[in-house]
Design a protein around this motif. Structure first.
Motif, short mmCIF file in Angstrom:
data_model
loop_
_atom_site.label_atom_id
_atom_site.label_comp_id
_atom_site.label_asym_id
_atom_site.label_seq_id
_atom_site.Cartn_x
_atom_site.Cartn_y
_atom_site.Cartn_z
N GLY A 10 143.66 75.59 -16.76
CA GLY A 10 143.13 76.86 -17.25
C GLY A 10 144.19 77.76 -17.84
N LEU A 11 145.42 77.69 -17.30
CA LEU A 11 146.47 78.63 -17.75
C LEU A 11 147.51 77.97 -18.65
CD1 LEU A 11 147.09 80.62 -14.43
CD2 LEU A 11 145.69 81.28 -16.39
N MET A 12 147.31 76.68 -19.00
CA MET A 12 148.37 75.98 -19.74
C MET A 12 148.64 76.55 -21.13
SD MET A 12 149.53 72.20 -19.96
CE MET A 12 148.05 71.43 -19.52
N VAL A 13 147.59 76.84 -21.90
CA VAL A 13 147.81 77.38 -23.25
C VAL A 13 148.45 78.75 -23.15
CG1 VAL A 13 146.70 78.08 -25.40
CG2 VAL A 13 145.93 76.03 -24.23
N PHE A 14 148.03 79.52 -22.12
CA PHE A 14 148.64 80.82 -21.88
C PHE A 14 150.14 80.66 -21.58
CE2 PHE A 14 149.75 84.29 -18.89
CZ PHE A 14 149.52 85.37 -19.72
N GLY A 15 150.48 79.64 -20.78
CA GLY A 15 151.89 79.37 -20.48
C GLY A 15 152.68 79.08 -21.75
N GLY A 16 152.06 78.33 -22.66
CA GLY A 16 152.72 78.02 -23.94
C GLY A 16 152.96 79.26 -24.77
N ARG A 17 151.94 80.15 -24.80
CA ARG A 17 152.08 81.41 -25.54
C ARG A 17 153.17 82.27 -24.92
NH1 ARG A 17 147.82 82.43 -29.22
NH2 ARG A 17 147.91 80.45 -30.32
N ALA B 269 160.86 80.49 -14.20
CA ALA B 269 159.87 81.23 -13.40
C ALA B 269 158.82 80.27 -12.83
CB ALA B 269 159.19 82.29 -14.27
N GLY B 270 158.35 79.35 -13.68
CA GLY B 270 157.36 78.38 -13.24
C GLY B 270 157.90 77.46 -12.15
N LEU B 271 159.16 77.07 -12.33
CA LEU B 271 159.81 76.18 -11.37
C LEU B 271 159.92 76.85 -10.00
CD1 LEU B 271 161.12 73.39 -11.34
CD2 LEU B 271 163.28 74.43 -12.00
N ALA B 272 160.30 78.13 -10.00
CA ALA B 272 160.43 78.88 -8.74
C ALA B 272 159.09 78.97 -8.03
CB ALA B 272 160.98 80.28 -9.03
N LEU B 273 158.04 79.29 -8.80
CA LEU B 273 156.69 79.40 -8.23
C LEU B 273 156.24 78.07 -7.65
CD1 LEU B 273 154.20 81.38 -10.53
CD2 LEU B 273 154.56 81.66 -8.07
N PHE B 274 156.41 77.00 -8.45
CA PHE B 274 155.95 75.68 -8.04
C PHE B 274 156.65 75.22 -6.77
CE2 PHE B 274 155.98 71.05 -8.04
CZ PHE B 274 154.66 70.75 -8.33
N THR B 275 157.96 75.44 -6.71
CA THR B 275 158.74 74.99 -5.55
C THR B 275 158.34 75.76 -4.29
OG1 THR B 275 160.54 74.53 -7.10
CG2 THR B 275 161.11 74.53 -4.78
N VAL C 178 149.69 77.41 -11.10
CA VAL C 178 150.25 78.47 -11.95
C VAL C 178 151.67 78.08 -12.39
CG1 VAL C 178 150.90 80.91 -12.10
CG2 VAL C 178 148.88 80.24 -10.77
N GLY C 179 152.46 77.61 -11.41
CA GLY C 179 153.84 77.20 -11.73
C GLY C 179 153.87 76.09 -12.77
N ALA C 180 152.97 75.10 -12.58
CA ALA C 180 152.92 73.96 -13.50
C ALA C 180 152.51 74.40 -14.91
CB ALA C 180 151.94 72.91 -12.97
N ALA C 181 151.56 75.36 -14.98
CA ALA C 181 151.07 75.83 -16.27
C ALA C 181 152.16 76.59 -17.04
CB ALA C 181 149.85 76.74 -16.07
N LEU C 182 153.11 77.15 -16.31
CA LEU C 182 154.25 77.82 -16.98
C LEU C 182 155.31 76.79 -17.38
CD1 LEU C 182 154.74 80.96 -14.67
CD2 LEU C 182 153.58 80.86 -16.88
N THR D 143 144.65 71.14 -10.43
CA THR D 143 144.40 70.78 -11.83
C THR D 143 143.63 71.88 -12.56
OG1 THR D 143 142.51 69.48 -11.07
CG2 THR D 143 144.51 68.27 -11.56
N LEU D 144 142.76 72.59 -11.83
CA LEU D 144 141.97 73.66 -12.44
C LEU D 144 142.88 74.78 -12.96
CD1 LEU D 144 139.48 75.47 -12.93
CD2 LEU D 144 139.53 76.04 -10.51
N VAL D 145 143.77 75.26 -12.13
CA VAL D 145 144.64 76.38 -12.53
C VAL D 145 145.67 75.90 -13.55
CG1 VAL D 145 146.24 78.15 -11.70
CG2 VAL D 145 144.27 77.51 -10.31
N PHE D 146 146.21 74.71 -13.34
CA PHE D 146 147.17 74.08 -14.27
C PHE D 146 146.52 74.03 -15.67
CE2 PHE D 146 150.04 69.98 -14.57
CZ PHE D 146 150.65 70.48 -15.72
#
Length: 472
Positions: free
Chosen positions: A68-75, A88-94, A118-122, A63-66
């Protein structure tokens, strides 16, 4: 996120409902993974030899990384294209889910959870961006309503799935189950979701801001978790906490200097945004904190199986959903403030009831009533957080504002779990002592009551003006 300007006048996406189902499935997987480890924790701890601190990180690293990086993922989705970022996020998450399932040590499992984050935040903001551009008008409201409902349902489903899989094939499967789903979604996306348009202008990304806010929150959680064993005055507690505060100061400075900040200080300073982030932070902190405590209490102290624990959590999940639906109907009539205050008071009452637990009382009369009451109270806080924020910020800032509120959804969960883990440290270590659990429940009750008082002053009064359909 929520920038639908490119598609004004564009025909609605022909396969948009199929796309919605796919994207909702992907989001469900991300939300389920917030709570899916909760019931599996005792099994993971026993098999990998992890103590309370490590188990706390198994929940919070994700939850911390998800968050922390969520707004960045949106940008990033705005800058390089939502479909690319989603894949890209899906590949990382899987891939990270596979690593978590195969993990043979706590360090590897926690690292895998962080990469899942990280994957979830993307994925999450990219999916939301695709939905807001694929749908128009009232259809968009319906689509966003379905999307919003996944939050509560996913958290509940996570606990049940966790119980079934941990009791059955083993805790590893709470992670392995993501792999076929991830591959299925990735294989289907290109045929259903339009390719990204070529971008004319290069958009700048605020990488330092994203890193600073994530590191600062990580230090905060490290300090909170450490306090459980070292005490509040220990160097290992104070240094990270002071460093975290310094980190947040640096973040504000960075945001006021960079050309394209993640969170514009003037957006952050708006009362509806402050109010929404506060509600979201406290509500998620209480929800995940209560889930964490109760799951450990049921299995450690009472010796329940993971499956039985998951099944007891099911009515709690339904209570959250009922509370949220009720609030969605009432908010346009009576406004957000009374709902926010009432929801925290209900949660406080439930948590105080829970603080009366004993090592051997009847779970259905002693634990469930308080747990259900608290859950019923938490649901409306989520709806109020989103609705009052988005109804009161300028239209151009809606994407950023919703990103900020969602960020605090994840960070609040991390902080809540760290706090209750610290208060209950003594009980989590033993199998018969419930005093620590009782203290932690009482702390949740006090926090909720304090939040109700703050909400009286902070949440904007009056009825929100027509909002773009969140939670209807």
């Amino acid at each position: 996120m929520g920038h639908g300007h490119a598609s004004v006048g564009a025909p609605p996406h022909p396969r948009r409902w199929t796309a919605l189902v796919l994207l909702c499935l992907a989001q469900l997987m991300l939300i389920v993974d917030i709570t899916v480890v909760q019931v599996a924790l005792p099994s993971i701890g026993a098999e990998l030899g992890l103590g309370r601190e490590a188990l706390t990180w198994v929940v919070t690293a994700y939850t911390l990384v998800f968050g922390g990086l969520m707004v960045f993922g949106g940008r990033l989705a705005d800058a390089v294209g939502a479909r690319r970022v989603l894949l890209a996020g899906l590949a990382l998450f899987t891939a990270a889910s596979l690593v978590c399932g195969l993990a043979t040590s706590g360090a590897l499992l926690i690292a895998g959870r962080a990469v899942q984050g990280v994957g979830a935040a993307l994925m999450s903001p990219a999916a939301l961006s695709i939905i807001t551009t694929a749908f128009h008008g009232t259809e968009r409201n319906r689509a966003l309503g379905i999307w919003a409902a996944i939050g509560g349902t996913g958290a509940a489903l996570g606990v049940l799935v966790s119980g079934v899989l941990t009791s059955g094939p083993g805790w590893e499967w709470v992670f392995f189950v993501n792999v076929p789903i991830g591959i299925l979604v990735a294989a289907t996306v290109p045929g259903v979701i339009r390719a990204d348009r070529a971008r004319e202008q290069r958009q700048r990304l605020d990488v330092p801001g994203a890193l600073v806010v994530t590191v600062a929150t990580g230090l905060l959680i490290y300090g909170l978790v450490n306090a459980g064993d070292g005490g509040w005055g220990a160097v290992g507690t104070l240094v990270p906490l002071v460093a975290a505060v310094a980190g947040y100061v640096v973040f504000v400075l960075v945001e006021s200097r960079v050309a394209a900040p993640l969170m514009r200080p003037e957006t952050m300073a708006r009362r509806p945004v402050v109010s929404g982030t506060f509600l979201m932070l406290v509500a998620t902190g209480l929800l995940l904190g209560l889930f964490f405590l109760t799951s450990l209490y049921f299995q450690h102290v009472r010796g329940f199986s993971a499956l039985k624990t998951g099944l007891i959590f099911l009515p709690v999940a339904i209570a959250i959903t009922i509370g949220a639906q009720l609030a969605a109907h009432l908010i346009s009539r009576i406004g957000g403030r009374p709902i926010a205050v009432a929801s925290f008071l209900l949660t406080a009452a439930g948590a105080v009831l829970l603080s009366g637990i004993s090592p051997d009382g009847d779970v259905y009369t002693e634990v469930l009533p308080g747990f259900l009451l608290a859950a019923l109270g938490i649901g409306p806080a989520f709806v109020t957080a989103t609705t009052t924020t988005l109804a009161n910020v300028p239209h151009g800032e809606a994407g950023v504002a919703s990103g900020v509120v969602n960020t605090f959804h994840e960070l609040g969960g991390s902080i809540g779990v760290a706090m209750v883990s610290t208060v209950a440290a003594a009980s989590i270590a033993s199998t018969s002592d419930v005093d620590g659990f009782a203290d932690a429940y009482l702390a949740c009750g006090i926090a909720a009551a304090a939040a109700a008082l703050v909400a009286v002053a902070l949440v904007p009064g009056g009825r929100p003006r027509a909002v773009t359909g969140h939670g209807h």
